[in-house]
Scaffold this active site. Structure first.
Site, PDB file in Angstrom:
ATOM      1  N   GLU A   1     -11.690   1.979   6.399  1.00  0.00           N
ATOM      2  CA  GLU A   1     -10.647   2.330   7.350  1.00  0.00           C
ATOM      3  C   GLU A   1     -10.732   3.834   7.586  1.00  0.00           C
ATOM      4  OE1 GLU A   1      -5.997   1.083   7.806  1.00  0.00           O
ATOM      5  OE2 GLU A   1      -6.463   2.497   6.207  1.00  0.00           O
TER       6      GLU A   1
ATOM      7  N   ASP B   1      -6.045   2.857  -1.323  1.00  0.00           N
ATOM      8  CA  ASP B   1      -6.735   3.612  -0.284  1.00  0.00           C
ATOM      9  C   ASP B   1      -7.203   4.943  -0.862  1.00  0.00           C
ATOM     10  OD1 ASP B   1      -6.885   5.660   1.943  1.00  0.00           O
ATOM     11  OD2 ASP B   1      -6.525   3.877   3.159  1.00  0.00           O
TER      12      ASP B   1
ATOM     13  N   GLU C   1       0.837  -1.207   0.000  1.00  0.00           N
ATOM     14  CA  GLU C   1       0.000   0.000   0.000  1.00  0.00           C
ATOM     15  C   GLU C   1       0.867   1.251   0.000  1.00  0.00           C
ATOM     16  OE1 GLU C   1      -3.588   2.061   2.663  1.00  0.00           O
ATOM     17  OE2 GLU C   1      -2.321   0.513   3.537  1.00  0.00           O
TER      18      GLU C   1
END
Length: 265
Positions: free
Chosen positions: A232, A170, A139
């Site tokens: 998240e 993300d 990530e």
């Protein structure tokens, strides 16, 4: 079928870890994720997941000390990284978790050394995953000093390793980097194994910032994305209210609404 995954490190943080599973199922999530769920033994975690009809979508292989955000690039910590990875891999297999995320870590010394250590540790981890059914995630995280800081660098590393691992995309970090999340997903969906959702600015639930999540959902659905979508974010309101957007997302994502949580809602 797309699972909607509650990151129970961020969500339901006001209740004990074991109770967060039922809370996530109650609110309509169909999976959970957590960087270090080890206080719950693997056999007990698997039983709780099965009872609630939940999947477990991804865990990390060790966060290190406070503020380190992983160990994979830290010189002199290779033995600690590998011990943590072995523990996480055993746990992932026991609970049916498909992904491990060996977080790179925050660089405090030389970047060249960090890059060499990171690539060596990734290669070692990939070899250890062979035949297990578990894949790695990488990530791009926009924390100051974090080794893997851009989507471009993550994609280049993925290509250098012949795409033997997947990317964790993300939406919040993409926006911080100045990327259009929907456009990046549409162009790179074949690279992605897991998605994280948080709005920008603020890193709160969808609808609190400026990200066009309708466009992002259309990009995911249009590309046939079938991996988990993890939430998240930092709730700005109580979770029972914060999670109300899930019903709309289930309508827009093929297969997401057909996953029963086993809990009356």
């Amino acid at each position: 079928m797309t699972r909607l995954s509650a990151h129970i490190g961020y969500l339901y943080a006001d209740v004990p870890l074991a109770d967060r599973l039922a809370a996530a199922a109650r609110d309509g999530f169909t999976a959970v994720e957590h960087p270090g769920p080890y206080e719950i033994p693997a056999a007990e975690m698997r039983r709780r997941l099965d009872d609630l009809g939940l999947g477990f979508s991804q865990i990390t292989s060790g966060m290190g000390r406070e503020g380190e955000k992983g160990l994979a690039c830290l010189k002199g910590r290779e033995a600690e990284f590998r011990a943590g990875f072995d523990r996480a891999l055993d746990y992932a297999q026991a609970i049916g978790c498909p992904y491990l995320h060996p977080m790179a870590g925050v660089v405090t010394g030389g970047w060249l050394d960090a890059g060499e250590v990171y690539r060596t540790n990734l290669g070692w981890a990939l070899e250890h995953c062979e035949g297990t059914g578990v894949r790695l995630l990488v990530e791009a995280i926009t924390i100051p000093g974090y080794y893997m800081g851009t989507l471009r660098a993550a994609a280049e590393l993925q290509d250098a390793f012949a795409r033997r691992f997947d990317l964790l995309f993300d939406s919040y970090h993409a926006a911080v980097l100045g990327e259009d999340p929907a456009a990046w997903v549409a162009a790179n969906v074949d690279r992605i194994g897991h998605v994280h959702i948080a709005d920008h600015p603020g890193r709160h639930e969808p609808g609190t910032g400026r990200i066009d999540f309708s466009a992002l959902l259309s990009a995911l659905a249009g590309a046939g994305y079938g991996g988990a979508i993890g939430f998240e974010y930092i709730p700005s309101i109580p979770m029972a209210e914060s999670a109300r957007f899930l019903s709309r997302w289930k309508r827009l994502l093929p297969g997401a609404s057909s996953l029963s949580t086993g809990v009356t809602q």
